[in-house]
Write an enzyme that holds these catalytic residues in place. Structure first.
Site, PDB file in Angstrom:
ATOM      1  N   ARG A 106       0.734  -1.145   0.006  1.00  0.00           N
ATOM      2  CA  ARG A 106       0.022  -0.098  -0.112  1.00  0.00           C
ATOM      3  C   ARG A 106       0.908   1.439   0.252  1.00  0.00           C
ATOM      4  O   ARG A 106       0.655   2.010  -0.652  1.00  0.00           O
ATOM      5  CB  ARG A 106      -0.875  -0.056   1.084  1.00  0.00           C
ATOM      6  N   ARG A 147       6.604 -19.270  -5.675  1.00  0.00           N
ATOM      7  CA  ARG A 147       8.249 -19.184  -5.679  1.00  0.00           C
ATOM      8  C   ARG A 147       8.506 -19.816  -6.871  1.00  0.00           C
ATOM      9  O   ARG A 147       8.226 -21.002  -7.424  1.00  0.00           O
ATOM     10  CB  ARG A 147       8.785 -20.446  -4.729  1.00  0.00           C
ATOM     11  N   ASP A 158      15.603 -13.895   9.160  1.00  0.00           N
ATOM     12  CA  ASP A 158      17.000 -14.634   8.780  1.00  0.00           C
ATOM     13  C   ASP A 158      17.908 -13.719   7.648  1.00  0.00           C
ATOM     14  O   ASP A 158      18.662 -14.341   7.191  1.00  0.00           O
ATOM     15  CB  ASP A 158      16.677 -16.016   8.062  1.00  0.00           C
ATOM     16  N   GLY A 179      15.527 -15.158  -1.246  1.00  0.00           N
ATOM     17  CA  GLY A 179      15.395 -15.513  -2.459  1.00  0.00           C
ATOM     18  C   GLY A 179      15.065 -14.238  -3.433  1.00  0.00           C
ATOM     19  O   GLY A 179      15.132 -14.037  -4.571  1.00  0.00           O
ATOM     20  N   MET A 227       8.122 -22.319  12.699  1.00  0.00           N
ATOM     21  CA  MET A 227       8.964 -21.896  11.446  1.00  0.00           C
ATOM     22  C   MET A 227      10.242 -21.288  11.794  1.00  0.00           C
ATOM     23  O   MET A 227      10.511 -20.792  12.673  1.00  0.00           O
ATOM     24  CB  MET A 227       7.810 -21.251  10.569  1.00  0.00           C
ATOM     25  N   ARG A 281      12.723 -21.605   8.934  1.00  0.00           N
ATOM     26  CA  ARG A 281      14.058 -22.342   7.910  1.00  0.00           C
ATOM     27  C   ARG A 281      15.186 -22.670   8.761  1.00  0.00           C
ATOM     28  O   ARG A 281      15.026 -23.299   9.704  1.00  0.00           O
ATOM     29  CB  ARG A 281      13.908 -21.160   6.972  1.00  0.00           C
ATOM     30  N   LEU A 301      -0.004 -21.413  10.106  1.00  0.00           N
ATOM     31  CA  LEU A 301      -0.788 -20.606  11.114  1.00  0.00           C
ATOM     32  C   LEU A 301      -0.088 -19.265  11.261  1.00  0.00           C
ATOM     33  O   LEU A 301      -0.354 -18.298  11.549  1.00  0.00           O
ATOM     34  CB  LEU A 301      -0.801 -21.152  12.525  1.00  0.00           C
ATOM     35  N   GLN A 302       1.408 -19.497  11.362  1.00  0.00           N
ATOM     36  CA  GLN A 302       2.364 -18.569  11.940  1.00  0.00           C
ATOM     37  C   GLN A 302       2.493 -17.490  10.501  1.00  0.00           C
ATOM     38  O   GLN A 302       3.160 -16.421  10.843  1.00  0.00           O
ATOM     39  CB  GLN A 302       3.845 -19.119  12.042  1.00  0.00           C
ATOM     40  N   ARG A 303       2.087 -17.792   9.237  1.00  0.00           N
ATOM     41  CA  ARG A 303       2.356 -16.890   8.279  1.00  0.00           C
ATOM     42  C   ARG A 303       1.169 -16.006   8.323  1.00  0.00           C
ATOM     43  O   ARG A 303       1.116 -14.772   7.357  1.00  0.00           O
ATOM     44  CB  ARG A 303       2.673 -17.755   7.085  1.00  0.00           C
TER      45      ARG A 303
HETATM   46  O1  F6P Z   1      10.316 -18.482   4.617  1.00  0.00           O
HETATM   47  C1  F6P Z   1       8.783 -18.492   5.137  1.00  0.00           C
HETATM   48  C2  F6P Z   1       8.700 -19.875   5.696  1.00  0.00           C
HETATM   49  O2  F6P Z   1       7.408 -19.709   6.042  1.00  0.00           O
HETATM   50  C3  F6P Z   1       9.805 -20.863   6.270  1.00  0.00           C
HETATM   51  O3  F6P Z   1       9.518 -20.499   7.668  1.00  0.00           O
HETATM   52  C4  F6P Z   1       9.294 -21.935   6.028  1.00  0.00           C
HETATM   53  O4  F6P Z   1      10.220 -22.960   6.135  1.00  0.00           O
HETATM   54  C5  F6P Z   1       8.954 -21.764   4.349  1.00  0.00           C
HETATM   55  O5  F6P Z   1       8.713 -20.505   4.125  1.00  0.00           O
HETATM   56  C6  F6P Z   1       7.829 -22.817   4.021  1.00  0.00           C
HETATM   57  O6  F6P Z   1       7.765 -22.555   2.682  1.00  0.00           O
HETATM   58  P1  F6P Z   1       6.568 -22.991   1.680  1.00  0.00           P
HETATM   59  O7  F6P Z   1       5.397 -22.029   1.772  1.00  0.00           O
HETATM   60  O8  F6P Z   1       7.007 -23.024   0.422  1.00  0.00           O
HETATM   61  O9  F6P Z   1       5.933 -24.091   2.128  1.00  0.00           O
END
Ligand code: F6P
Length: 319
Positions: free
Chosen positions: A21, A72, A129, A104, A169, A171, A250-252
């Protein structure tokens, strides 16, 4: 700079919409034509691009996810993919790009900058990270989600007198585990950056039980390995029933907290200004509460340093 394209790529992060936004509104404020690229670099390759106006980003500052959607893209990481992207950018007369995402996504921004397209990156990932910045957009909201989950799991753990292993999560980064573990009062935090001794953890659990403690919360960062194996060993060694909860996606999601929204607003506006100043290959970050920008290649070459002091604090407080 007449036309700026914007995309969100990689894992979504709460606060991405607030940043988007800000990018669109700051661009329109400066009389720039703003174009939204759907589904990240994948959408760029497909020419999935449309104009954005003030209404395109209305009512999104408080929403999780990304209204531009994300993906991705393996193809974009190839030479042929990059060339395809450059063609599309040319066809749509895009003069500069702002990309929102994690590691990425920023690598993609560098590739585009190297190919002559002025590109600015905004760090959006729950993982925190990226070494060059104190925090990334989405991290604190994810931590709050985990802390809330820990409180709920603790209620049921206490009722049953169980131990709980909670996988979070991140990574290969232990920051979500560290911050949420400290704020959630976890007994132990297991992260990829620090070796752990399962016997020490079991001993702590038993010491807790012997003084009447009815819950034992162990936070495990996903980069460590299989949480079910850890739970099994704990159960075998302590005799305490040990359950596993994998918090997963859930965390996203969820509404971004104030910190993530404010970082999104500030970085989004600044990203547009950088392009208007003729800058390219820059990434935004935050250090000691100040928004700054730096060279993407330099930023990506930095090695993330784990906060051992905070980890020690968590250990001292969870004796
Ligand atoms: O980079 C964010 C993340 O949620 C990581 O914590 C996790 O390992 C990864 O993405 C999961 O990726 P995808 O959505 O491709 O399963």
């Amino acid at each position: 700079m007449k036309t700026i394209g914007v995309l969100t790529s990689g894992g979504d992060a709460p606060g991405m919409n607030a940043a988007l936004r800000a990018v669109v509104r700051a661009g329109l404020y400066n009389d720039i034509r703003m174009m939204g690229i759907m589904q990240g670099y994948d959408g760029l390759l497909k020419g999935n691009i449309d104009d954005m106006n003030l209404s395109s980003v209305a009512d999104i500052i408080h929403r999780g996810g990304t209204v531009l959607k994300t993906a991705r893209s393996e193809e974009f990481a190839t030479e042929a993919g990059l060339n395809k992207a450059l063609n599309v950018i040319d066809i749509f007369n895009i003069d500069g790009l702002i990309v929102l995402g994690g590691d990425g996504t920023l690598k993609g921004a560098k590739a585009l900058s190297d190919a002559g397209i002025p590109t600015i990156g905004i760090p959006c990932t729950i993982d925190n990270d990226l070494a060059y910045t104190d925090y990334t957009i989405g991290f604190f909201t994810a931590v709050e989600t985990v802390v809330e989950a820990i409180s709920k799991i603790r209620d049921t753990s206490t009722s049953h007198g169980r131990a709980s292993v909670i996988e979070v999560m991140g990574r290969n980064c232990g920051d979500i585990a560290l911050y949420a573990g400290l704020a959630g009062g976890a007994e132990s935090i297991i992260v990829p950056e620090i070796d752990y001794d399962i016997d020490e953890i079991c001993e702590k659990v038993l010491r807790g039980r012997n003084r009447g403690k009815l819950h034992h919360i162990i936070i495990v960062a996903e980069g460590v390995g299989n949480p079910y194996n850890i739970a099994k060993v704990m159960e075998d060694k302590t005799g305490i029933e040990t359950k596993v909860t994998v918090l997963g996606y859930l965390q996203r999601g969820g509404t971004p907290n104030t910190v993530d929204r404010i970082m999104g607003c500030e970085m989004g506006k600044r990203a547009v200004e950088l392009l208007l100043e003729g800058k390219s290959n820059r990434v935004l970050g935050i250090k000691c509460n100040n928004i700054f920008d730096m060279d993407i290649s330099e930023a990506l070459s930095m090695k993330k340093i784990f906060d051992v002091e905070m980890y020690n604090t968590a250990n001292v407080l969870s004796l």
